[in-house]
Write an enzyme that holds these catalytic residues in place. Sequence first.
Site, PDB file in Angstrom:
ATOM      1  CB  THR A 288      42.571  40.965  45.665  1.00  0.00           C
ATOM      2  OG1 THR A 288      43.867  40.385  45.477  1.00  0.00           O
ATOM      3  CG2 THR A 288      42.183  40.903  47.142  1.00  0.00           C
TER       4      THR A 288
ATOM      5  CB  ILE B  59      43.896  34.888  34.222  1.00  0.00           C
ATOM      6  CG1 ILE B  59      45.147  34.037  34.464  1.00  0.00           C
ATOM      7  CG2 ILE B  59      44.167  36.357  34.537  1.00  0.00           C
ATOM      8  CD1 ILE B  59      46.291  34.322  33.526  1.00  0.00           C
ATOM      9  CG  LEU B  60      39.263  35.145  38.086  1.00  0.00           C
ATOM     10  CD1 LEU B  60      39.043  35.073  39.586  1.00  0.00           C
ATOM     11  CD2 LEU B  60      38.095  34.527  37.329  1.00  0.00           C
TER      12      LEU B  60
ATOM     13  CG  HIS C 124      47.647  28.799  44.619  1.00  0.00           C
ATOM     14  ND1 HIS C 124      47.535  28.686  43.242  1.00  0.00           N
ATOM     15  CD2 HIS C 124      48.976  28.835  44.878  1.00  0.00           C
ATOM     16  CE1 HIS C 124      48.733  28.673  42.711  1.00  0.00           C
ATOM     17  NE2 HIS C 124      49.637  28.760  43.666  1.00  0.00           N
TER      18      HIS C 124
ATOM     19  CG  LEU D 151      47.358  34.740  39.130  1.00  0.00           C
ATOM     20  CD1 LEU D 151      45.985  34.185  38.791  1.00  0.00           C
ATOM     21  CD2 LEU D 151      48.341  34.451  38.011  1.00  0.00           C
TER      22      LEU D 151
HETATM   23  C1  GAR Z   1      43.471  21.739  43.491  1.00  0.00           C
HETATM   24  O1  GAR Z   1      44.659  21.093  43.824  1.00  0.00           O
HETATM   25  C2  GAR Z   1      43.590  23.225  43.688  1.00  0.00           C
HETATM   26  O2  GAR Z   1      44.436  23.549  44.758  1.00  0.00           O
HETATM   27  C3  GAR Z   1      44.177  23.660  42.380  1.00  0.00           C
HETATM   28  O3  GAR Z   1      43.513  22.886  41.423  1.00  0.00           O
HETATM   29  C4  GAR Z   1      43.212  21.606  41.995  1.00  0.00           C
HETATM   30  C5  GAR Z   1      41.780  21.287  41.692  1.00  0.00           C
HETATM   31  O4  GAR Z   1      41.481  19.980  42.113  1.00  0.00           O
HETATM   32  N1  GAR Z   1      43.938  25.059  42.144  1.00  0.00           N
HETATM   33  C6  GAR Z   1      44.806  25.853  41.522  1.00  0.00           C
HETATM   34  O5  GAR Z   1      45.873  25.466  41.084  1.00  0.00           O
HETATM   35  C7  GAR Z   1      44.376  27.309  41.428  1.00  0.00           C
HETATM   36  N2  GAR Z   1      45.450  28.145  41.041  1.00  0.00           N
HETATM   37  P1  GAR Z   1      39.979  19.486  42.215  1.00  0.00           P
HETATM   38  O6  GAR Z   1      39.296  19.829  40.882  1.00  0.00           O
HETATM   39  O7  GAR Z   1      40.107  18.008  42.401  1.00  0.00           O
HETATM   40  O8  GAR Z   1      39.341  20.182  43.378  1.00  0.00           O
END
Ligand code: GAR
Length: 220
Positions: free
Chosen positions: A146, A97-98, A114, A149
């Site tokens: 932004t 979380i940023l 996401h 979240l």
């Molecule tokens: C991906 O599925 C991405 O969509 C998700 O983390 C995974 C990373 O996979 N991101 C989130 O959930 C962000 N909220 P990767 O490390 O193999 O690219």
Amino acid sequence: MSETKPCRVVVLISGGGTNLQALIDAQQAGQLPVEIAAVISNRPDVKGLQRATSAGIPADVLDHTAFASREDFDRALTTLIDSHSPDLLVLAGFMRILTAEFTGHYLGRMLNIHPSLLPKYQGLHTHQRAIDAGDSCHGVTVHFVTAELDGGPAVVQAKVGIKAGDTAETLAQRVQQQEHIIYPLAVNWFANGSLHMQDGKSILNGELLPPSGHLIDCTG
Ligand code: GAR
């Protein structure tokens, strides 16, 4: 970006880095006019760091557990990122979380991916939540980041059908295939100057994108 000076990208990761790999592959294939200046992970020993090193990209670890507060970590991260002078910051599975200070600093030049059709299913466990809700489709969104979240304006979404008998794992696999297509696409748009954020909205080729962003429907 001019042709002589490619868009400088810093990629933030926390894990396996398959999205990072998709960007590296597209860049190496000559399909993505960027220079990946650095990869930074908040966790040591993750596979994404090996992927960066194998591609000859500088890889740094900034372990969030070494910092007393979120603010301290985000400030140190900002200093590290800015030492690479990026034009674009790409969050690729960066599970933090940023702070508003951080998102404000990179506003309009930070993208995230996401695994849901935002605004549905912000946060974690998106695949299971879509199955549990009985949804017929699910998917993935690339958006500008932004202070909210998983809430910034969408750039591109890929919609994937949910099949009878799907588990979170089988669904995640099909969604990830689309992730690896739409993230290089969105980064390419930004790098070639087609995409920007204006007044909290995504603009592609001078046109305001719809709330979903550019939609790719893979449910058929
Ligand atoms: C991906 O599925 C991405 O969509 C998700 O983390 C995974 C990373 O996979 N991101 C989130 O959930 C962000 N909220 P990767 O490390 O193999 O690219």
